[in-house]
Design a protein around this motif. Sequence first.
Motif, mmCIF file in Angstrom:
data_model
loop_
_atom_site.group_PDB
_atom_site.id
_atom_site.type_symbol
_atom_site.label_atom_id
_atom_site.label_comp_id
_atom_site.label_asym_id
_atom_site.label_seq_id
_atom_site.Cartn_x
_atom_site.Cartn_y
_atom_site.Cartn_z
ATOM 1 N N PHE A 51 0.934 -1.085 0.051
ATOM 2 C CA PHE A 51 -0.073 0.140 -0.089
ATOM 3 C C PHE A 51 0.605 1.219 0.021
ATOM 4 N N ASN A 52 1.946 1.175 0.698
ATOM 5 C CA ASN A 52 2.975 2.454 1.152
ATOM 6 C C ASN A 52 3.994 2.594 0.195
ATOM 7 N N MET A 53 4.615 1.390 -0.378
ATOM 8 C CA MET A 53 5.948 1.576 -0.870
ATOM 9 C C MET A 53 6.369 1.621 -2.232
ATOM 10 N N ARG A 54 4.951 1.618 -2.939
ATOM 11 C CA ARG A 54 4.871 1.205 -4.590
ATOM 12 C C ARG A 54 5.962 2.756 -5.116
ATOM 13 N N ALA A 55 6.355 2.272 -5.952
ATOM 14 C CA ALA A 55 7.102 3.231 -7.009
ATOM 15 C C ALA A 55 6.272 4.154 -7.596
ATOM 16 N N PRO A 56 6.601 5.320 -7.880
ATOM 17 C CA PRO A 56 5.898 6.476 -8.683
ATOM 18 C C PRO A 56 5.135 5.670 -9.790
ATOM 19 N N GLY A 57 4.016 5.949 -9.928
ATOM 20 C CA GLY A 57 3.242 5.178 -11.320
ATOM 21 C C GLY A 57 3.126 3.842 -11.264
ATOM 22 N N MET A 58 3.437 3.197 -10.113
ATOM 23 C CA MET A 58 2.980 1.961 -9.912
ATOM 24 C C MET A 58 1.534 1.820 -9.391
ATOM 25 N N THR A 59 0.726 1.651 -10.223
ATOM 26 C CA THR A 59 -0.746 1.845 -9.736
ATOM 27 C C THR A 59 -1.205 0.453 -9.502
ATOM 28 N N PHE A 60 -2.236 0.325 -8.774
ATOM 29 C CA PHE A 60 -2.740 -0.979 -8.219
ATOM 30 C C PHE A 60 -3.080 -1.905 -9.478
ATOM 31 N N MET A 61 -3.796 -1.444 -10.450
ATOM 32 C CA MET A 61 -3.849 -2.386 -11.536
ATOM 33 C C MET A 61 -2.669 -2.344 -12.666
ATOM 34 N N LYS A 62 -1.472 -2.196 -12.314
ATOM 35 C CA LYS A 62 -0.252 -2.249 -12.793
ATOM 36 C C LYS A 62 0.575 -3.319 -12.010
ATOM 37 N N LEU A 63 0.004 -3.854 -10.924
ATOM 38 C CA LEU A 63 0.982 -4.517 -10.057
ATOM 39 C C LEU A 63 1.064 -5.992 -10.692
ATOM 40 N N PRO A 64 2.201 -6.697 -10.524
ATOM 41 C CA PRO A 64 2.309 -7.909 -11.103
ATOM 42 C C PRO A 64 1.214 -8.797 -10.319
ATOM 43 N N LEU A 65 0.842 -9.777 -10.893
ATOM 44 C CA LEU A 65 -0.217 -10.631 -10.412
ATOM 45 C C LEU A 65 0.157 -11.281 -9.016
ATOM 46 N N PHE A 66 1.481 -11.723 -8.964
ATOM 47 C CA PHE A 66 1.809 -12.255 -7.636
ATOM 48 C C PHE A 66 1.755 -11.111 -6.670
ATOM 49 N N VAL A 67 1.940 -10.175 -6.854
ATOM 50 C CA VAL A 67 1.879 -9.023 -5.780
ATOM 51 C C VAL A 67 0.254 -9.007 -5.575
ATOM 52 N N TRP A 68 -0.641 -9.027 -6.522
ATOM 53 C CA TRP A 68 -1.945 -8.776 -6.354
ATOM 54 C C TRP A 68 -2.592 -10.295 -5.279
ATOM 55 N N THR A 69 -2.042 -11.341 -5.842
ATOM 56 C CA THR A 69 -2.573 -12.412 -5.011
ATOM 57 C C THR A 69 -2.040 -12.318 -3.625
ATOM 58 N N TRP A 70 -0.914 -11.722 -3.283
ATOM 59 C CA TRP A 70 -0.621 -11.801 -1.864
ATOM 60 C C TRP A 70 -1.150 -10.683 -1.497
ATOM 61 N N ILE A 71 -1.820 -9.569 -1.693
ATOM 62 C CA ILE A 71 -2.639 -8.477 -0.884
ATOM 63 C C ILE A 71 -3.777 -9.354 -0.516
ATOM 64 N N ILE A 72 -4.343 -10.092 -1.505
ATOM 65 C CA ILE A 72 -5.556 -10.654 -1.233
ATOM 66 C C ILE A 72 -5.350 -11.839 -0.134
ATOM 67 N N THR A 73 -4.273 -12.661 -0.203
ATOM 68 C CA THR A 73 -3.726 -13.443 0.772
ATOM 69 C C THR A 73 -3.709 -13.132 2.247
ATOM 70 N N ALA A 74 -2.776 -11.884 2.145
ATOM 71 C CA ALA A 74 -2.652 -11.268 3.395
ATOM 72 C C ALA A 74 -4.028 -10.857 3.977
ATOM 73 N N PHE A 75 -4.930 -10.337 3.214
ATOM 74 C CA PHE A 75 -6.097 -10.045 3.925
ATOM 75 C C PHE A 75 -6.783 -11.121 4.538
ATOM 76 N N LEU A 76 -6.674 -12.290 3.779
ATOM 77 C CA LEU A 76 -7.326 -13.530 4.127
ATOM 78 C C LEU A 76 -6.755 -14.001 5.653
ATOM 79 N N LEU A 77 -5.336 -13.674 5.422
ATOM 80 C CA LEU A 77 -4.611 -14.173 6.769
ATOM 81 C C LEU A 77 -5.242 -13.330 7.860
ATOM 82 N N ILE A 78 -5.159 -12.053 7.857
ATOM 83 C CA ILE A 78 -5.625 -11.404 8.771
ATOM 84 C C ILE A 78 -7.108 -11.542 9.312
ATOM 85 N N ALA A 79 -8.045 -11.833 8.272
ATOM 86 C CA ALA A 79 -9.338 -12.373 8.960
ATOM 87 C C ALA A 79 -9.530 -13.705 9.318
ATOM 88 N N ALA A 80 -8.551 -14.787 8.887
ATOM 89 C CA ALA A 80 -8.934 -16.115 9.319
ATOM 90 C C ALA A 80 -7.969 -16.510 10.586
#
Lengths: 529, 293, 191
Positions: free
Chosen positions: A186-215
Amino acid sequence: MSTTAATVGTLADEHHHGPQAGLMRWLFTTNHKDIGTLYLLFSLLMFLVGGAMALVVRLELMHPGLQYVEPQFFNSMTTMHALIMIFGVVMPGAVGLANWMIPMMIGAPDMALPRLNNWSFWILPFAFSLLLLTLLLPGGGPAGGWTMYPPLMLQTQDAFPFVIFAVHLMGLSSVMGAINIIATIFNMRAPGMTFMKLPLFVWTWIITAFLLIAAMPVLAGAVTMLLTDRYFGTSFFNAAGGGDPVLFQHVFWFFGHPEVYILILPAFGIISQVIPTFSRKPLFGYTSMVYATAAIAFLSFFVWAHHMFTVGMPLTGELFFMYATMSIAVPTGVKIFNWIATMWRGSLTFETPMLFAVAFVVLFSIGGFSGLMLGITPADFQYHDTYFVVAHFHYVLVPGSIFALMAGAYLWLPKWTGHMYNETLGKLHFWLSFIFINVLFFPQHFLGLAGMPRRIPDYAVRFAEFNFISSLGAFAFGLSQLIFVYLVIQCVRGGQRATDQVWEGAEGLEWTLPSPPPYHSFTTAPVVR
Amino acid sequence: MLILIGMAVPATRVLIAMESTGNPDMQIKVTGYQWKWRYDYLDEGFGFFSSLAADSNEARQLRSGISPHTVPNYLLEVDEPLVVPVGKKIRFLTTASDVIHSWWVPALGWKRDAIPGFINSSWARIDEPGVYRGQCAELCGRDHAFMPIVLRAVEEQEYRDWVVQMQQKQQDSASEANQTFSLDELMARGEQVYTTNCSACHQAGGQGIPGAFPALAGSAIATGALQEHARKVLYGKAGTAMAAFGVQLSAAELAAVITYERNAWGNDQQLAEAAERMGQPADIAVQLAQGVP
Amino acid sequence: MNREQRNRRTALTLAAVALGMVGFGFLLVPLYDTFCDLTGLNGKTSVIAEESAVRLQGVGNRWVTVQLDASINDALPWHFYPVERRVRVRTGAISTIHYRARNQARHAVTGRAIPSMAPARAASYFNKIECFCFQEQTLAADEQRELSLRFIIDPELPLDLEVLTLSYAFFRVPGDTGAEVADEQGEDDDV
């Protein structure tokens, strides 16, 4: 993002602080690459330990009759094997890859919370030492299954509090890791690295991390209730005091099903990096991939009871959970379709990572189909708690999560070490793994359908042939993994120098850094257009 | 998507049929114990335990030296099978006494968890006479693999005869409580009872499993006061796998197994008082009636 | 530093969420109970007050069979059995049935009965007005007690349900130490 440059500037000044020497470097490190390495090595070590336990299980099951171990010890082997493989191999393995790759992929110098990062790793060796040492206690290790259902789990002898505490520590470690990953992305992306430009590995990890925090905290709650039931006279799960043993199963699986996706979503991410690289084409349907991942994660909170159809639920409940479970097939199907579409008419080459990725797509689909069969309630009444289930979840976990971790390791090893690994050995490792994983787990489908329950150390003679084949597969698969260990050591020591891009089709920020990358990844933030 | 709906429709129909346990012809309560099953015929008012058959039990011990291939129906045979009439809708009520078990006969097409404190219902109608075998399907501890299910479906008349026979047998065992047995008789019977009920944990040689299950050979209990020993067997030990056998075995069986434990493995040499070598069913019945001292 | 503050804020927020989820785990307990009460999940029978029972009275005129069953948990040294094995009752009429319990121990023992109904679907139609299972039961040494249950079956009971099984499992109340004193003495001997 105007402040980013300034921050990066100050960090750049610290660059001359290279790694400390010796053991202290690893003990006190706050560097994402060091911690990533630690996680990955720990995961590999636990893979060997958990694998050895699996071989004890398969050894005993090779022939009918009890030849080698006591049933109680057998039960603690299956229990520990599961706990170690889930919490000690797949999760730390995925966190290790996240630690190494996410800062490099998003153009950050390091993880957002380096000290927390150090802690979340160093908790793990303690947790697992605690778990493994329970084997030496009077009464042996935990033997109630990794699902820890009461009242059986409450019969665990001296090991009980240590197991609960170890599970708490594992949970704490992974929640801390998840917090760090989210803060980084959320906080450390390089300028111009918007969410929809993130590599898919990063995306799956965002979602996994939220699952971890919830579960994970829900699991912590559930095992805490077990603890108070045993020692403090509460009756959460004790019918005598107005509790309900089935309640534990509900709470456990409320954690347990998202946990399944915690294990597989990072694997989806890795595969989504590997396939485009070796197809020399961008990933097909990037947006749909992101939404499908999110949909799977969301749905995973509404299907928990499909693990417990046989406890006796009202008809409406059974129907609801059946429909919800079947609906997960839709986003998963989207993903499989996208991977195949990415390969379609690509200029494919089959280096080891790609081989693992293709095997993943094929074998994971088999696991997916058997999962769908299990999701159909009336069929589950028959399949539940049989070897069919064992075959199913091993198909999604071994050729699923483990193969994906292998694919990731092969993809990124040259980047990490600066050396190319031995491609011949890699291919040998793949083919042996691929063949024997099927020899190992495919017959277990038949065993389940023929009526063999799971978690038994001995069985009727009618199951002997398939068990024998399965055990042979297990030993061959286990031994093939030693090739990987050798290959990693060889690759760290030396070999052909890797280029920055390593793979012809590789795209993304991580491939713009030298191989091996500098101690601090991006000291000046790259600009992403 | 269409395929999924195509699967969901028949699945729903089957599920609804499976859950209609409404109007049974007869009811059997199935209770899971560590590690055996009990069947109670609610309409007929009798019940019995069903444990792993003796030959399987012997062969399945660690390094027993007996090939499972030589044992008929290895691990799938019991001492006392469940007998049901064909063509009747039977409601099975599953529950458990200690931990969760799961009652599964694959030929019936379903399994149902047996949960302490709760009863679950399912139904079956068996049309073909024959023997159907199954196993416990939910991990229930050490001997989870060794509590099979054997269901014998017979014609109505044969079933009736069997019921009469079983009721007679229960009366006999009640009258046994007043008989006096010789030491040899008690030892012979006791060994059988021990093998079926005790040897899983305490082991055939009475050595137990260090740390997990206490030894009986030379133990303070088995060589101490008879009444104390009987108390342990009758009422078990809370929070462990040691069940209260007072509710599971008849007075004669209890007397036999207690006598066996006090005389086997050289325990008779160490007995505090020689007079306390054996128990008689009548004593056990008295102690049962008196309850926990 | 701005970014560090932001990192800290993110971390704290997420940590709070994680803590909240621990709480949610515990919240699942009362949620589950409520859910069970509403749906009759696990065959937990309903409880109604005398007045609302009157409202159900006399509406239906169907006869159903109630089969009575009793189980006893290992740890409880009691005899416990239904006085009538099966009864025919009319829906919409208040009926009374009896169990009998006898304490076998030479000291007082407290037990609690857990009701369960099969098929579970019938549970929400089976309304107890007065039941021995509402309270813990303490039986003195050798005491025998008649335990009664007054109930009314909702006339709305689905037509396909004609035979209901009511089962009571008697458990020893956790922490009931009546016999533990004697138990502790044997403790050291057997390990």
